[in-house]
Scaffold this active site. Structure first.
Site, PDB file in Angstrom:
ATOM      1  N   LYS A  72      37.726  43.271  43.126  1.00 23.03           N
ATOM      2  CA  LYS A  72      36.896  43.934  42.119  1.00 23.03           C
ATOM      3  C   LYS A  72      37.063  45.446  42.156  1.00 23.03           C
ATOM      4  CE  LYS A  72      33.506  40.300  41.576  1.00 23.03           C
ATOM      5  NZ  LYS A  72      32.130  39.874  41.446  1.00 23.03           N
ATOM      6  N   LYS A  91      34.000  35.601  34.441  1.00 24.73           N
ATOM      7  CA  LYS A  91      33.537  36.422  33.327  1.00 24.73           C
ATOM      8  C   LYS A  91      34.347  37.695  33.205  1.00 24.73           C
ATOM      9  CE  LYS A  91      29.734  38.487  35.975  1.00 24.73           C
ATOM     10  NZ  LYS A  91      29.714  37.627  37.158  1.00 24.73           N
ATOM     11  N   LYS A 131      41.021  31.481  38.442  1.00 24.15           N
ATOM     12  CA  LYS A 131      39.698  30.880  38.243  1.00 24.15           C
ATOM     13  C   LYS A 131      39.072  31.383  36.940  1.00 24.15           C
ATOM     14  CE  LYS A 131      36.337  34.033  40.282  1.00 24.15           C
ATOM     15  NZ  LYS A 131      35.025  34.184  40.854  1.00 24.15           N
TER      16      LYS A 131
END
Ligand code: AQP
Length: 332
Positions: A112, A198, A195
């Site tokens: 991230k 969002k 995967k």
């Protein structure tokens, strides 16, 4: 009864199919067998910037979706993380027994922060797995229902529980991840090697449960499949078809082998068309139930108030024990 604890972020508005199949479905199942605590983790949400009005609305929306998915406040404790201040309090304690190198090895943070760039990455995002450790340990949870992407954080939780217990005497239950193999990782419909997520998925690859049902049907019908035409479950060789089979099997309670037989010789189109119908049958009532809960704010508020009270009773007892073991002077 053993304890279960898990949390879901209120960041994206709608839950996606990965959240539902990987985690929320297990929350619903475990409320039958466990003393289950489930929370909407708004403290985690602010590790990335949030608009205050959106955060408030999305927190309510997350609660409404959990109820629509089948959580029953009579059978589990449902609450909002920031309503229980002990999370932040034990979070600090856990920060102080976590190695900097240890926290730096968390792959979710690496992914991230790489995406956001160093300037926009907060210290909160860095220590978020440690707050998650506190979330779990506060409730003396035995089982933590999550998707595969959370496995490393549960390992960290086990390490820190053992470290604290070893240093200060037994205080925390050492929890285990509850990861259901078949649905541990639901993949992006457009790129079945990553995967469903969002932030990482393309809009066409991400199935939001609150999308218009016809949009969902279209996404399923245009899912990327693999070379060849045979419908067999082979995640390495045929990741696209295998992902669709997993979703189909789980939503309908049909064994994958039965689906392979049903679609033998029929081609990908038939599978996708039928799965689109299955999805529409699933999301349509889900969306309606969510809307009904949203239109009844009194009920939502009273569920959350009762949940916070029950959660605090447990969390306060654990925090008091931890503070005492550490050597904090009791407040008189
Ligand atoms: N694709 C997935 N397959 C199975 N389980 C999944 N989960 C998420 N994606 C999948 C599980 O959903 C639970 C709630 O996750 P969260 O609220 O922490 O959201 P997240 O992990 O941040 O969800 P995303 O979409 O994956 O967000 P980003 O893009 O921010 O990483 C967790 O138990 C998770 O394992």
């Amino acid at each position: 009864r053993p304890r279960a604890l898990s949390g879901i972020q209120p960041t994206a508005g709608s839950f996606h199919l990965g959240n539902y199949l990987g985690a929320v479905r297990q929350y619903v199942a475990l409320q039958e067998t466990h003393d289950a605590f489930y929370m909407v983790v708004d403290l985690h949400a602010i590790t990335v910037p949030q608009d205050p009005a959106d955060l408030r609305a999305n927190t309510r929306l997350a609660v409404a979706q959990l109820l629509a998915a089948g959580l029953d406040p009579q059978r589990c404790t449902l609450f909002v993380q920031s309503h229980v201040p002990e999370h932040a309090q034990l979070g600090w304690v856990m920060n102080c027994i976590t190695g900097f190198g240890e926290a730096s090895r968390m792959t979710q943070f690496k992914d991230k922060s790489a995406k956001q760039g160093a300037d926009r990455t907060t210290v909160g995002l860095f220590t978020y797995p440690v707050l998650q450790v506190a979330d779990i340990l506060l409730y003396q949870a035995d089982a933590v229902p999550v998707g595969e992407d959370q496995r490393q954080h549960i390992e960290l939780t086990r390490d820190l529980a053992e470290r604290f217990n070893g240093r200060f005497g037994h205080t925390f239950t050492v929890p285990s991840p509850h990861i259901v193999k078949e649905t541990a990782k639901i993949y992006d419909l457009q790129d079945p090697t990553v995967k469903m997520s969002k932030s990482a998925s393309t809009p066409k690859g991400l199935v939001n449960l609150l999308d218009e049902p016809k949009v969902t049907a279209k996404k399923v019908r245009s899912a990327v499949t693999d070379t060849g035409s045979e419908i067999v479950f082979d995640p390495a060789g045929k990741p696209g078809v295998s992902n669709l089979l997993t979703i189909f099997a789980t939503l309908t309670g049909t064994p994958v082998a039965d689906l392979e037989n049903r679609y033998a010789g029929k081609g990908y189109g038939a599978l996708k068309t039928d799965l689109a119908d299955v999805m529409v049958d699933f999301v349509t009532p889900f969306k309606e139930r969510t809307q009904a809960y949203l239109e009844d704010p009194e009920t939502l508020d009273s569920v959350l108030a009762a949940g916070a009270e029950k959660a605090r009773a447990v969390a306060a007892e654990t925090l008091a024990a931890a503070y005492d073991r550490i050597g904090f002077l009791p407040a008189k």
